[in-house]
Structures are given as structure tokens and as C-alpha cells.
Design a protein around this motif. Structure first.
Motif, PDB file in Angstrom:
ATOM      1  N   CYS A 252       0.431  -1.321   0.289  1.00  0.00           N
ATOM      2  CA  CYS A 252       0.292   0.234   0.118  1.00  0.00           C
ATOM      3  C   CYS A 252       1.081   1.025  -0.090  1.00  0.00           C
ATOM      4  CB  CYS A 252      -0.814  -0.413   1.118  1.00  0.00           C
ATOM      5  SG  CYS A 252      -1.578   0.984   1.265  1.00  0.00           S
ATOM      6  N   TYR A 263      -1.406   2.392   8.682  1.00  0.00           N
ATOM      7  CA  TYR A 263      -2.047   1.301   7.936  1.00  0.00           C
ATOM      8  C   TYR A 263      -3.343   0.556   8.001  1.00  0.00           C
ATOM      9  CZ  TYR A 263       1.711   4.172   4.437  1.00  0.00           C
ATOM     10  OH  TYR A 263       1.969   4.492   4.040  1.00  0.00           O
ATOM     11  N   ASN A 282       2.423  -1.423   5.631  1.00  0.00           N
ATOM     12  CA  ASN A 282       1.912  -1.108   4.254  1.00  0.00           C
ATOM     13  C   ASN A 282       2.082  -1.764   3.562  1.00  0.00           C
ATOM     14  OD1 ASN A 282       4.563  -0.517   4.394  1.00  0.00           O
ATOM     15  ND2 ASN A 282       4.520   0.973   2.484  1.00  0.00           N
ATOM     16  N   CYS A 299      -7.100  -0.732   1.434  1.00  0.00           N
ATOM     17  CA  CYS A 299      -5.936  -0.254   2.602  1.00  0.00           C
ATOM     18  C   CYS A 299      -6.675   1.175   2.447  1.00  0.00           C
ATOM     19  CB  CYS A 299      -4.352  -0.105   1.528  1.00  0.00           C
ATOM     20  SG  CYS A 299      -3.279   0.051   3.009  1.00  0.00           S
ATOM     21  N   VAL A 301      -5.471   4.069   4.876  1.00  0.00           N
ATOM     22  CA  VAL A 301      -4.551   5.479   5.686  1.00  0.00           C
ATOM     23  C   VAL A 301      -5.063   6.071   5.488  1.00  0.00           C
ATOM     24  CG1 VAL A 301      -2.089   5.630   4.928  1.00  0.00           C
ATOM     25  CG2 VAL A 301      -2.934   3.876   3.658  1.00  0.00           C
TER      26      VAL A 301
END
Ligand SMILES: *[C@@H]1O[C@H](CO)[C@@H](O)[C@H](O)[C@H]1NC(C)=O
Ligand SMILES: *[C@@H]1O[C@H](CO)[C@@H](O)[C@H](O)[C@H]1NC(C)=O
Ligand SMILES: *[C@@H]1O[C@H](CO)[C@@H](O)[C@H](O)[C@H]1NC(C)=O
Ligand SMILES: *[C@@H]1O[C@H](CO)[C@@H](O)[C@H](O)[C@H]1NC(C)=O
Length: 466
Positions: A252, A263, A282, A299, A301
Motif C-alpha cells: 500500500c 495503514y 503498508n 488498504c 491510510v
């Protein structure tokens, strides 16, 4: 004697009339323009010359805006209107006005007026200009990304006189607005605001505020700060995830201002991540691909400003797709093969050059007769007679080259151009010879303008391919 003196006087008077504009009987000298700095002192000189003509100075006066600032009289002395701000240093032939601490209002015309008896008044003018160096600065205005134009940088040139000029240089599509403030002390404060629509791409971009003052430009770079919630992308899916594949992973990749702090990996349908999957920051590692990975992976963030997510649809195949991999492998393989090939050729050339160099060096050291057919006697004589030009002549340097060729290739028939008569144009013969043994040489051949050492190195290459 008397006649002579009278004649001289007439000639003198005649000359005076002739040269009157140059040799004025009385003359005032002042500076046409004087520039002073705000808050500092400045002097305005005024001198009076009368060139020996009988003329009495009765008064010198400095006048501004019809006001007598300071007056000097040989008879009565000095009088100053305002002793806090002005002073005068004077004698019958000069009067220098001192302004102790310049204000903007002091700017203007100053008249020096000299009164003589019996000549009357003469005057001349000095223009005094008052300047002030500004304080310059520029800074970014941190903003949050959006789609409305907002101020993102500010540039100021404070307390300057005359006012500075401000422009901006930028590769971004922005505008600027500049305002000038008249300060009470006669200085100016110029402020310019740079505006743009703060997309996240403008973050960390540089714009330059260019301040012009006193015909000098001072550029000040400003790095913009646009805050934005993370921009997220998932990388690493090669569309070839198949059952039992090991070591697959997703990355990610995200950036934001401020920096992303967390993450979170999950599935799009909200079901928990399968056990075979390990998320570490990540990166999402898949130890072994199974049916449970056959889903859309998300994913998310987060940074101080908010969260954003990206998703990747994962298709798990029963069998690996070798066709795609094969094609890619073929291309990569081809590139690798080409690189390796070039590297090998380069290495071989390098090694041979090195060997040639070493060989040449050894030969130079050798005192005894070399192991090859000695050069013709005429050449030998030349060498002994003019040792200092050896380096310049082609023969001594060509000889070791010929020698090494023979040494390295013992099977080779001795080069036929070693005729005892000696060759005047060895290079040409050598070319012919090399062309004979390798036709590529003619393709590669370069003009003989290069140094001998270069020739040596170069001519090695045809030998390599033989
Ligand atoms: C003015 O100038 C004179 C002569 O240069 C000096 O003697 C005097 O002290 C000065 N006065 C002031 C107030 O500065
Ligand atoms: C400020 O100064 C400029 C230049 O001296 C002048 O043209 C302008 O009228 C002044 N503005 C104000 C508001 O006093
Ligand atoms: C993964 O899902 C697709 C449909 O979304 C299905 O065609 C495929 O067979 C599934 N793969 C496995 C290994 O179950
Ligand atoms: C295998 O990969 C190639 C190239 O990526 C693609 O063109 C092809 O459709 C894939 N085959 C299958 C069965 O998905």
C-alpha cells in the motif's frame, strides 16, 4: 614698460571676455543630487569661488521651500533655524549644511544662495532624495487542499523607500495581489499574496517571490505547504495469483501531508482477513494463496487530516498463467542476455588493453635485443643519433606494438612490411596488414590523427576478434 603693461591688461580683459562662460568671475558649486538614508546624517556642500576678482561675500544661505534653514555671514556669523535637525559649517568660500537625522520630509530641493558685494545674488540647487532599505521576507501560508483559490504564500518588503516592486515566479497556475502601505515615516510596506487552487500536487512545490528595490532583485524561494489526506495506491498484484502460490504480497503506497500515521488492511465486504494473510504496516504478505484471498482487498491510510482507501480486486486462479509470465520472461531474458553480452565484450577489451599496456611497459624497460626481428640498421642509427626525438617518431613506438602482436600470436606469419629497406609510412602498411587479417578493421579505422598510445589501444581490438 608702461605701454607693455597696458597692452597686457587689454589682452587679459579680451581673454576674460572670450572665456567668460568657463572662467566665470564668481561661481557656486553644489551637488546636483544627493541621496541619503533615512535616520542617518547627510551633508550638502556649497562652495563659492570668485577667481581673484575683487568680490566680497556678505552672506551664504541654505533655503528649502522658501524657508531659510541656515545662514552664514562673515560679519554676523552663523544662524540656524532649527539646531536640533541642522548645522552649518561655513567660511567666506563655503557653507556645508548638515542634516543630522534624515526624515522622508527632508527630501526636496535645497538652494544655496550666495550674496556678494557688489555682485548681488547667485544660487544653485541640490536635490536631496531620502531612501530606506526595506526588510524583505517571504513565507508559505499552510493550507488544506481544496478547489477554491486561497492564499498560499506571502511576501513582504517592509519600510522601504521608494517602495519595492514584487512579482512572483512559479510553474504553478496561480495569481498574486500586491498592496502598498504608506507608512507615516515616509516609507512603504509592500505585501504580495500568492494565490492558487490548492491541489495536493502543489504541496512542496516552490514559488519564488522576486522583490525589486534600488534596481536590484532579491528572489526569495518559498516551498508551499498543502495539507491533504493520504493518496493511496495498492501495488504488487500481477494478475497471476494462483492456488498455493507462496510469497505473494501487496504494498500500500501512500503519501499525505502530514505523513500518514496508520495503514489498515481489510476486505471490501467487511469479512475478516484470512489467516494466511499477514499485514505489516503498508505491506500485506500472503504466505500461501488460497480461495479466501479471492476477494477485493482494501488498504485504508490515515493521517491527521483524515483517511482514504484504495482497493485491489484479487482473482485467484486454479493454475498459474504461464503465457503472460512467459512473454514477459522472454523479453526480460533477452534484455539480460544483451547486457551480459555487452559486459563480456567490454571486459575482454579491457583485459587485452591492460595486457598490451603491461607488455609495452616491459618492452620499454628492456635493454637487450628484443625477441623479434630487429629493425633495419638505418632505423637503429636514427635512434642512437637522435634519442630525444624517439618519442616523436613513429618507429620506436610502433616497434613494441609490432613486437607484442608477434608475441601474442606466435602462429602468425611475420608481417610482410618488415622489409629491411625500412618503411617510411608504417601506419599505412599497418592498416593494410590489419585490413588483411581482419576486414572489420577497415570499418573501425579512424584517422591517424590520434596519439600513438591511442593507436596502440585501438588496434588491439581487431586482434581480439581474430
Ligand atoms: C555645529 O557645527 C560646528 C562646526 O562644525 C560645531 O562646532 C558645533 O558643535 C555643531 N553644533 C551642533 C549642535 O552639532
Ligand atoms: C502613497 O504614496 C504614493 C506615492 O508617494 C501616493 O501616490 C499615494 O497617493 C499615497 N497613498 C496614500 C493613501 O496616501
Ligand atoms: C475466484 O472468484 C472468481 C469469481 O469472482 C471465480 O471465477 C474463481 O473460480 C474463483 N477462484 C477460486 C480459486 O475459487
Ligand atoms: C494470461 O496472461 C496474459 C498476459 O498477461 C493474458 O493476455 C491472458 O489473457 C492471461 N490468460 C488468462 C487465462 O487469464
Amino acid at each position: 614698460m608702461v605701454i607693455g603693461a597696458g597692452r597686457m591688461q587689454r589682452i587679459w580683459a579680451f581673454l576674460l571676455v572670450l572665456l567668460f562662460p568657463v572662467l566665470q568671475a564668481q561661481q557656486i558649486t553644489v551637488n546636483e543630487k544627493v541621496t541619503g538614508t533615512l535616520g542617518q546624517q547627510v551633508t550638502l556642500p556649497c562652495t563659492f569661488t570668485s577667481n581673484g576678482v575683487d568680490m566680497q561675500v556678505t552672506q551664504i544661505m541654505w533655503i528649502k521651500d522658501s524657508i531659510n534653514i541656515a545662514t552664514y555671514s562673515p560679519q554676523f556669523g552663523i544662524h540656524i533655524q532649527n539646531t536640533n535637525d541642522f548645522n552649518l559649517t561655513a567660511n567666506p568660500s563655503s557653507a556645508t549644511l548638515l542634516i543630522k537625522s534624515l526624515r522622508a520630509s527632508d527630501e526636496g530641493n535645497y538652494i544655496c544662495e550666495v550674496t556678494t558685494f557688489p555682485g548681488g545674488n547667485r544660487r544653485d540647487t541640490t536635490y536631496l532624495s531620502v531612501k530606506a532599505d526595506p526588510k524583505n521576507s517571504a513565507e508559505a501560508i499552510p493550507v488544506v487542499a481544496g478547489d477554491i483559490e486561497v492564499p498560499v504564500a506571502k511576501c513582504a518588503s517592509v519600510n522601504g523607500r521608494p517602495p519595492s516592486q514584487i512579482t512572483w515566479r512559479s510553474t504553478l497556475p496561480g495569481n498574486f495581489a500586491t498592496t502598498i502601505n504608506n507608512n507615516t515615516d515616509g516609507t512603504y510596506t509592500v505585501v504580495s499574496i500568492y494565490k492558487l487552487v490548492p491541489t495536493w500536487t502543489a504541496d512542496k512545490q516552490e514559488v519564488t517571490c522576486a522583490i525589486s528595490y534600488d534596481s536590484k532583485e532579491s528572489p526569495i524561494p518559498v516551498t508551499l505547504s498543502v495539507q491533504y489526506s493520504p493518496i493511496v495506491a495498492i501495488e504488487g498484484y500481477d494478475n497471476n495469483w494462483y492456488l498455493k502460490r507462496t510469497g505473494a504480497s501487496l504494498t500500500c503506497s501512500a503519501h499525505g501531508n502530514p505523513q500518514p500515521t496508520s495503514y489498515t488492511w481489510k476486505t471490501a465486504d467487511g469479512s475478516p482477513l484470512p489467516n494466511s494473510v499477514k499485514a505489516r504496516d503498508n505491506v500485506l504478505y500472503v504466505e500461501e494463496v488460497d480461495e479466501r484471498v479471492n476477494t477485493t482487498i482494501v488498504c485504508e491510510v490515515t493521517n491527521a487530516l483524515g483517511s482514504r482507501a484504495s482497493q485491489q480486486e484479487v482473482l485467484v486462479r486454479d493454475k498459474p498463467n504461464t503465457s503472460g509470465a512467459g512473454a514477459t520472461g522472454g523479453i526480460i531474458g533477452g534484455i539480460i542476455a544483451a547486457i551480459v553480452g555487452i559486459a563480456v565484450i567490454a571486459t575482454v577489451i579491457m583485459i587485452c588493453r591492460q595486457q598490451r599496456k603491461n607488455q609495452t611497459a616491459e618492452d620499454d624497460d628492456l635493454e637487450g635485443p628484443p625477441a623479434y626481428k630487429p629493425p633495419p640498421p638505418s632505423v637503429k642509427m636514427q635512434e642512437e643519433k637522435f634519442p630525444q626525438i624517439q618519442g616523436e617518431e613513429m618507429l620506436p613506438l610502433k616497434a613494441p606494438l609490432e613486437h607484442t602482436d608477434t608475441m601474442e600470436d606466435p602462429d602468425m606469419t611475420p608481417p610482410k612490411y618488415w622489409s629491411p629497406t625500412g618503411s617510411q609510412d608504417t601506419a599505412t602498411l599497418e592498416d593494410d596488414y590489419l585490413e588483411q587479417i581482419n576486414p572489420i578493421y577497415s570499418e573501425l579505422s579512424i584517422p591517424q590523427s590520434g596519439s600513438h598510445r591511442e593507436d596502440q589501444g585501438f588496434m588491439m581490438s581487431p586482434a581480439v576478434y581474430v
